[in-house]
Design a protein around this motif. Sequence first.
Motif, PDB file in Angstrom:
ATOM      1  N   TYR A 238      -1.752 -17.711  -5.574  1.00 23.01           N
ATOM      2  CA  TYR A 238      -0.863 -18.744  -5.348  1.00 23.01           C
ATOM      3  C   TYR A 238      -0.930 -19.323  -3.970  1.00 23.01           C
ATOM      4  N   LYS A 239      -0.390 -20.558  -3.720  1.00 26.12           N
ATOM      5  CA  LYS A 239      -0.536 -20.909  -2.463  1.00 26.12           C
ATOM      6  C   LYS A 239       0.854 -21.821  -2.264  1.00 26.12           C
TER       7      LYS A 239
ATOM      8  N   GLU B 125      12.109 -18.490  -4.834  1.00 26.45           N
ATOM      9  CA  GLU B 125      12.561 -17.455  -3.712  1.00 26.45           C
ATOM     10  C   GLU B 125      13.953 -16.958  -4.096  1.00 26.45           C
TER      11      GLU B 125
ATOM     12  N   PHE C 283      13.718 -10.875  -0.134  1.00 26.77           N
ATOM     13  CA  PHE C 283      12.471 -11.430  -0.712  1.00 26.77           C
ATOM     14  C   PHE C 283      12.192 -12.858  -0.164  1.00 26.77           C
ATOM     15  N   ASP C 284      10.945 -12.830   0.390  1.00 29.83           N
ATOM     16  CA  ASP C 284      10.429 -14.149   1.162  1.00 29.83           C
ATOM     17  C   ASP C 284       9.088 -14.583   0.651  1.00 29.83           C
ATOM     18  N   VAL C 285       9.004 -15.817  -0.018  1.00 29.03           N
ATOM     19  CA  VAL C 285       7.690 -16.328  -0.453  1.00 29.03           C
ATOM     20  C   VAL C 285       6.866 -16.661   0.569  1.00 29.03           C
ATOM     21  N   ARG C 286       7.246 -16.920   1.813  1.00 31.38           N
ATOM     22  CA  ARG C 286       6.230 -17.048   2.785  1.00 31.38           C
ATOM     23  C   ARG C 286       5.625 -15.604   3.556  1.00 31.38           C
TER      24      ARG C 286
ATOM     25  N   ALA D 267       9.332 -23.749  -3.850  1.00 27.14           N
ATOM     26  CA  ALA D 267       9.507 -22.332  -3.291  1.00 27.14           C
ATOM     27  C   ALA D 267      10.780 -21.829  -2.963  1.00 27.14           C
ATOM     28  N   ASN D 268      11.718 -22.725  -2.519  1.00 25.85           N
ATOM     29  CA  ASN D 268      13.122 -22.004  -2.334  1.00 25.85           C
ATOM     30  C   ASN D 268      13.837 -21.725  -3.510  1.00 25.85           C
TER      31      ASN D 268
ATOM     32  N   ASP E  88       2.618 -25.194  -0.413  1.00 25.87           N
ATOM     33  CA  ASP E  88       2.306 -26.391  -0.025  1.00 25.87           C
ATOM     34  C   ASP E  88       3.598 -27.156   0.411  1.00 25.87           C
ATOM     35  N   GLY E  89       3.775 -27.103   1.732  1.00 26.00           N
ATOM     36  CA  GLY E  89       5.142 -27.586   2.000  1.00 26.00           C
ATOM     37  C   GLY E  89       6.315 -26.610   1.354  1.00 26.00           C
ATOM     38  N   ASN E  90       7.257 -27.206   0.698  1.00 19.93           N
ATOM     39  CA  ASN E  90       8.067 -26.592   0.076  1.00 19.93           C
ATOM     40  C   ASN E  90       7.761 -26.264  -1.550  1.00 19.93           C
ATOM     41  N   ASN E  91       6.373 -26.785  -1.830  1.00 19.77           N
ATOM     42  CA  ASN E  91       5.945 -26.451  -3.167  1.00 19.77           C
ATOM     43  C   ASN E  91       5.361 -25.116  -3.316  1.00 19.77           C
TER      44      ASN E  91
ATOM     45  N   LYS F 207       3.368 -12.899   3.153  1.00 23.35           N
ATOM     46  CA  LYS F 207       2.282 -12.544   1.986  1.00 23.35           C
ATOM     47  C   LYS F 207       2.162 -11.288   2.160  1.00 23.35           C
TER      48      LYS F 207
END
Lengths: 723, 158
Positions: free
Chosen positions: B94-95, B45, B57-60, B41-42, B97-100, B62
């Motif tokens: 998308y979802k 991002e 921009f922040d993947v977390r 995820a990082n 899962d931790g840093n994935n 939503k």
Amino acid sequence: MNIFFIGRTQKDKNKAHTWEGKFEQIDNLLPTPNVYRAGDGAPGPSYWQQKADYVIKVKLDDERQSVSGTEVVTYFNQSPQPLSYLWMQLDQNVREKGSDKYLAKNLKFGDSVTTYGVVFNTQLTSTDGGIHLTKVVDAKGNPLNYTIVKTMMRIDLTEPLEPGDKFEFELEWWYNLNDRMEEHGRSGYEYFPEDQNYSYSIAQFYPRMAVYDDFNGWQHKQFLGSGEFALTFGDFDVEITVPSDHVVTATGELKNAKRVLSSEHYSRFQQSQQSFDKPLMIIPETEAIANEKSRSKDTKTWIYHAENVRDFAFASSRKFIWEAQAVKLGNKEVMAMSFYPKEGNPLWEQESTKAVVNTLKTYSHYSVDYPYPVANSVHAASIGMEYPMICFNLGRPAPDGTYSDAVKYAMIGVVIHEVGHNFFPMIVNSDERQWAWMDEGINSFLEYLTKEENYENFPHDRGPAYLVVKYMKGQKKYIRPMMTNPEQVVQLGYNAYSKPAASLNVLRDVVLGHELFDKAFKTYSERWAFKHPKPADFFRTMEDASGIDLDWFWRGWYYSRDYVDVSIDTIIHYDILPNGHKADYYVSAMDSLASIQTKKVKLTETPDYYYDEFRNKLDYDEVYNKMNQKHYYELNFTNVGGLVTPIVLNMHYEDGSTSSITIPAEVWRYSEVSAAKIMAFDKPLAYVEIDPYRKTGDADLSNNVFPRKEEMSEFDKMKAQEE
Amino acid sequence: MIQLIVQSALSLLLHAHHISVCELEYKKDTKSIELVQQVFANDLELFIRQKSGNAKFDVRQKNEQTLSEIKAFFEEHLTLFSDTTSVNGTWIGYKLDGNNLLAFIEYKNISPGRITLENTIFLEMLTGQENIVHLTQMGTTQTGVCSSKSRKVSFDLM
């Protein structure tokens, strides 16, 4: 024979030829124990290791971005053999034009290629790299014959260095620093165009003694970029000369703080040594920003002393903010310190020193008390790299100071990881060039524990076993065993970091349990602190201290490319009938995945001849009555993934209650592909689930429940959620 | 600037995970392929930040913009071909899962025969990047790898 005979299924028979010796001992893979390395995994009674002390004077040229210096090396031959030559590492030569690092790359351009891809991989760089030696002489100033072999150098001695003797010699050198933002690298500089300053993170800057040991002789495997370092312990006295407005931090204790710091900074430096609850700002951001504008032509010399370290590194810049906190560890007080430019804030002032403290405490708990006086975390964009008492760490907010959780957790993670390297391999000094998992993997495991124990809901990307299953499963042509040199593994990150970390979590959570594992792991750390362990020393110590034969575990996780996938294929309920009843030998739906089938089994008297010489006989009624109070089931498993593993079972009963049991991996020892268990329960079973907490790394959850449940796949769940 | 992306997002020395995993599952009964692509995820991002110029921009977070950026990223970097014809996928979601980060895409009307996946995730950033691709059909998994040497991997659907 009797009802406890485990019959072979047809499927089992078909796979019988696939026996691969998964439970065979690994003695033939390990070196024979000897007086240097004992069979229990401890250093042997005649264990020895070399020592190299350094007196270094290094000057940083902020105008030309180069370093130059002299070093006096005193090499102690503590081996039982005379040495006619010494080997040193010239790691900077990896940046020489035409170095093997680039010649050995196996590359193709795709449809397009980035400028970075070209520069990084084809050495299209502006830096004239490689170390320039200007003097190699003995203690009397006599030139020494030497031969440079790429990233290594052999110094020929005029007379053999006898066991117990020492040899002093001096070198003089210089090299150009690399722009890390262009060429990457574990060290180098970052330029900040806004204020026209540099931040230097300097390492591998001096010729370093290669390791000579009982196992390899000289470890002079060439440095190609991935396999890191093997280094000898010693004491360092280092003078670092930099522009007088630079702030320096380094491996070791600053010995002339009063001389190089302003009176105010020195006063704060002193106060910080009593600040146990929070970091104290020695150079706050406002002062660091003011210092950015300085352009002193004078120089200052910062003096450091470090004992029993395997390496030395330093950082220097006008831009550094400096904070420090004291940490009590055992009977020592350690300074946890952070150095960062304003570009790191506010993230760095919030998280860096806290992460250093958390790391020192957690790692000390699981391995050995941190033995050094300081632990520095220095902000260097885009890398994480470790040296004794100092590491360079990424994690930079946006220009307006905002940062996302992803940036924050990446930064915390890398600080923990790199500070954690102080323990592995800086203290427990494994050979990184040969075995990356021994430092990166063990360190990633402790990094995971540190995150778990100090941060709530840390978003992991490695550590738990379930996070490696997608890499481990499938065809094996792109996978190498963990026991592969880091220069030729297909995926270093997976092989050296994620998989070993996962394996150690499996060993701790499933195979040994926390108490046995922690004792064994601490024993390994204590035995090999300030020594040079090899893989066998780790394997043997973990077995020796836990009392558990783990050869199957090392063979599966470390030497093979197998993965964990256990299927629970069938469960059969046994209805026990007394004598006189005709057993229904059950033929229907043996392979049904939908339900637990019942099979009637007649309990018969044991014929007299079975008792042989024994006089006492089992009482039929007593046994029958006992059996009738239980519910008997046959559970059949297949080892789909090939990696033998304990089977963690959760039993769900018809009354809604549950219980759990872990079947040891040895259940596979007669047949590596299938196993059957007769189990008796107090209550009737509703269903059984394998690896309910995903601790074993089971790759396929769809075959983990019996009777099979119609569960939505991950894909279908997402589809339903989005509809 | 791609150079910065490389250095910020995919440091060799941070986690040395120049790797992603793509799982394809062929559903013969519905003639569909379900794709689940996992990336860090990082890394994603930072890639999107640099490419879009949106430093926040922040993947977390939503929201519509995040979804749009993430969807565009995967649509740009994943292309499925049935024989030689590219197939339009349906973005499912998308979802984290931790840093994935896991992205879900469905491809319909896929007949048995040769399929090819072009997976260029992060390939423009590092030539060391490798994207593992697993295809599962009828209980069997085959594996291929997309990298700068070969951006495509092919399988035969039964």
